[in-house]
Design an enzyme around this catalytic site. Structure first.
Site, PDB file in Angstrom:
ATOM      1  N   ASP A 186      49.528  68.864  46.978  1.00 45.20           N
ATOM      2  CA  ASP A 186      48.553  68.174  46.152  1.00 45.20           C
ATOM      3  C   ASP A 186      49.195  67.700  44.842  1.00 45.20           C
ATOM      4  OD1 ASP A 186      45.683  67.532  45.566  1.00 45.20           O
ATOM      5  OD2 ASP A 186      46.015  68.949  43.922  1.00 45.20           O
ATOM      6  N   GLU A 278      64.878  78.188  55.677  1.00 39.40           N
ATOM      7  CA  GLU A 278      65.094  79.595  56.026  1.00 39.40           C
ATOM      8  C   GLU A 278      64.366  79.982  57.315  1.00 39.40           C
ATOM      9  OE1 GLU A 278      63.667  81.821  52.741  1.00 39.40           O
ATOM     10  OE2 GLU A 278      64.996  80.876  51.265  1.00 39.40           O
TER      11      GLU A 278
END
Length: 582
Positions: A186, A278
């Site tokens: 956002d 990751e």
């Protein structure tokens, strides 16, 4: 309000629609001052919507159906009820707790007075009014000011503070560990503010740019620019009532502001890119970044930043062949320059739904909501154009985003009474901006049921969406009567319905690999005369935005037509489109 269990129940509907992923607007713990975009706890589900267990069940069900789940991340600001902000209020100026937010002393109202009576600068809130609020100390004396680019209940975080970086990376990992596939970010362009917080005389807006921007309508008359009489509600509880008395021309959009699209945001997204790397699987970030030109937007999707960014140039182009062609070409060029996919979107939770925008006298205008006293769209014409434009967005290479209910052809609710509105922008502008409630009205599932089936009856004493005694609760925003004719159960299985058109086009898109296809303007392309035509792989798409009927070239068989039929000898003027497999 709906809840996560309700989302889980409707996942088979989304699978039958043909979507690959669902993006959920915020469901975190929140006082709901701005529909959940005021987050009080990034790691908790608001009891309105269920529990973390409900989220996990929804995610598991979605994955079992082959649907990825993207959650909304709100990193620009928190709620004023977030633990951090409460700690900041209890702490002294200059403390580590206050350094997490944008606290600043005010300016002297009279030079040398030392009273700090003026805000640190002249910035305005996106929702209207000032962007600064002054605190009152425990002893009753005036204190520091804090920045809120949106509502007063949404204080901006200080992204110059490493602790903020650490916390948001931790939030990312919390949800990635649960198995989410990505994040919609956002206000991705708003985290970093220009050093020194300089004054700025521009008008605060989500869209930046000049007259060359597709969203810059220098001569357009728009409902939200009306000069209004503000009539207080009789009982002082329903909020202001705005009555239009005169329309004026919308001014050009302002130049870039000191709080949007600062270069420093990009290092944040490089950090986040490393966090997503990751994790195994296909994880993604998509930016809500209202910036232009397209080359600026492309910076957000460089190989070490985000994977996608919403293409608001395309959304703002409106029903106009030349403007849409320009948006398509510039978007593909800019995205291609950084080897990223473009995206295509026509509606979302912050904009008037495109069937209603396209039904206005000028179908390129971009009103900030529509009220009963404003120009009312031509519903039939707007829907016909919306169906054609949607076929374009789904046939272009890249990712296509569709807003909930778009597949039903839902229009904007243009006659919401003032007392039903909840958008803070409506109240902060005293109704000058109609707000976003009209596009957020709950979906109609079943035409003959109360609330068109949005809420289901609950057993007495069990809570949930139903009221005690088993009656379904009224939806959180009232639905217009027209929704009954557009309910999902009325359209399902009905040839020519908007729902079945969407299902057919999405299936065709998948079968022909259009999302990963190639783009080339077709011989028929003639935007000056209202004709938009392009090739993607072995497919020809033609849209008629002109004033004359457009013949289908001899020897071609129309596979899909926006009018719901198999396609005749010509495309109807100003509202038709077809797709041909070559």
């Amino acid at each position: 309000m709906g809840d996560l269990a309700g989302v889980t129940a409707k996942l088979p509907y989304l699978q039958s629609l043909g979507v690959d992923a669902v993006w959920l607007s915020p469901f975190y713990k929140s006082p709901q001052a701005d529909a959940g975009y005021d987050v009080a706890d990034y790691r908790a589900v608001d009891p309105l919507f269920g529990t973390l267990d409900d989220f996990d069940a929804m995610l598991e069900k979605a994955h079992s159906l082959g649907i990825k789940v993207i959650v909304d991340l709100v990193p620009n600001h928190t709620s004023d009820e977030h633990a951090w902000f409460r700690e900041a209020l209890a702490a002294a100026p200059g403390s580590p707790e206050r350094e997490r937010y944008m606290f600043h002393p005010g300016k002297d109202s009279k030079p040398g007075s030392g009273d700090g009576a003026l805000a640190p600068n002249n910035w305005k809130s996106i929702f209207g009014g000032p962007a600064w609020t002054r605190l009152t100390n425990d002893d009753g004396t005036p204190g520091e000011w804090y920045l809120h680019l949106f509502d007063t209940k949404q204080p901006d975080l200080n992204w110059e503070n490493p602790e903020v970086h650490d916390e948001m990376r931790s939030v990312l990992r919390f949800w990635l560990d649960r198995g989410v596939d990505g994040f919609r970010v956002d206000v991705a362009h708003g985290l970093v503010k220009e050093a020194g917080l300089p004054d700025w005389d521009g008008a605060a807006a989500m869209v930046e740019g000049g007259l060359s921007a597709p969203g810059a309508h220098s001569e357009a008359v728009e409902p939200h620019t009306a000069r209004l009489h503000i009539v207080p509600a009789a009982d002082n509880s329903a909020g202001p009532v705005a009555t239009a008395v005169e329309h004026k021309v919308k001014p050009p959009l302002d130049p870039p502001s000191p709080f949007f699209d600062q270069d420093g945001v990009h290092e944040i997204y490089r950090e986040w890119h490393r966090v997503l790397a990751e994790y195994d699987g296909d994880r993604m970030l998509v930016a809500e970044a209202w910036v232009e030109p397209a080359e600026r937007l492309a910076r957000y999707v460089r190989k070490d930043e985000m994977q996608q960014a919403f293409n608001f140039d395309f959304l703002l182009a409106g029903w106009d062949a030349e403007r849409m062609a320009e948006a398509i070409e510039s978007s593909l060029d800019a995205a291609g320059s950084v080897e990223a996919p473009s995206t295509w979107v026509l509606s979302n939770h912050d904009t008037v739904r495109h069937p209603s925008r396209f039904g206005l006298e000028d179908p390129t205008t971009f009103p900030k909501g529509i009220a009963a006293e404003d120009e009312q769209p031509d519903a039939a014409l707007g829907l016909a154009r919306a169906r054609a434009a949607s076929m374009v967005s789904f046939a272009l290479p890249g990712s296509a985003y569709l807003y909930q209910g778009e597949e039903l052809g839902l229009p904007e609710h243009t006659s919401l009474p003032a007392e039903a509105r909840q958008d803070p922008s409506f109240f902060r502008t005293k109704g000058v901006e109609r707000g976003r409630d009209g596009c957020r009205v709950p979906l109609p599932w079943k035409s003959a049921e109360p609330g068109f089936g949005f809420s289901e009856a609950a057993s007495a004493g069990t809570g949930g969406a139903g009221t005690a005694g088993g009656a379904p609760a009224a939806p959180w925003l009232p639905q217009p009567e027209a929704f009954g004719e557009l309910a999902a159960d009325v359209q399902a299985g009905v040839g020519g319905s908007t729902l079945e058109l969407y299902r057919s086009v999405l299936a065709f898109r998948r079968a022909h690999g259009l999302g990963s296809g190639t783009f080339q303007w077709a011989e028929e392309h003639d935007p000056a005369n209202g004709v938009l035509a392009f090739h993607n792989r072995d497919v020809l798409v033609v849209v008629n935005m002109g004033t004359a009927a457009l013949p289908v070239p001899a020897g071609l068989r129309v596979e899909l037509s926006s009018d719901g039929g198999s396609g005749g000898a010509s495309i109807v003027p100003n509202s038709g489109a077809y797709i041909v497999a070559l």
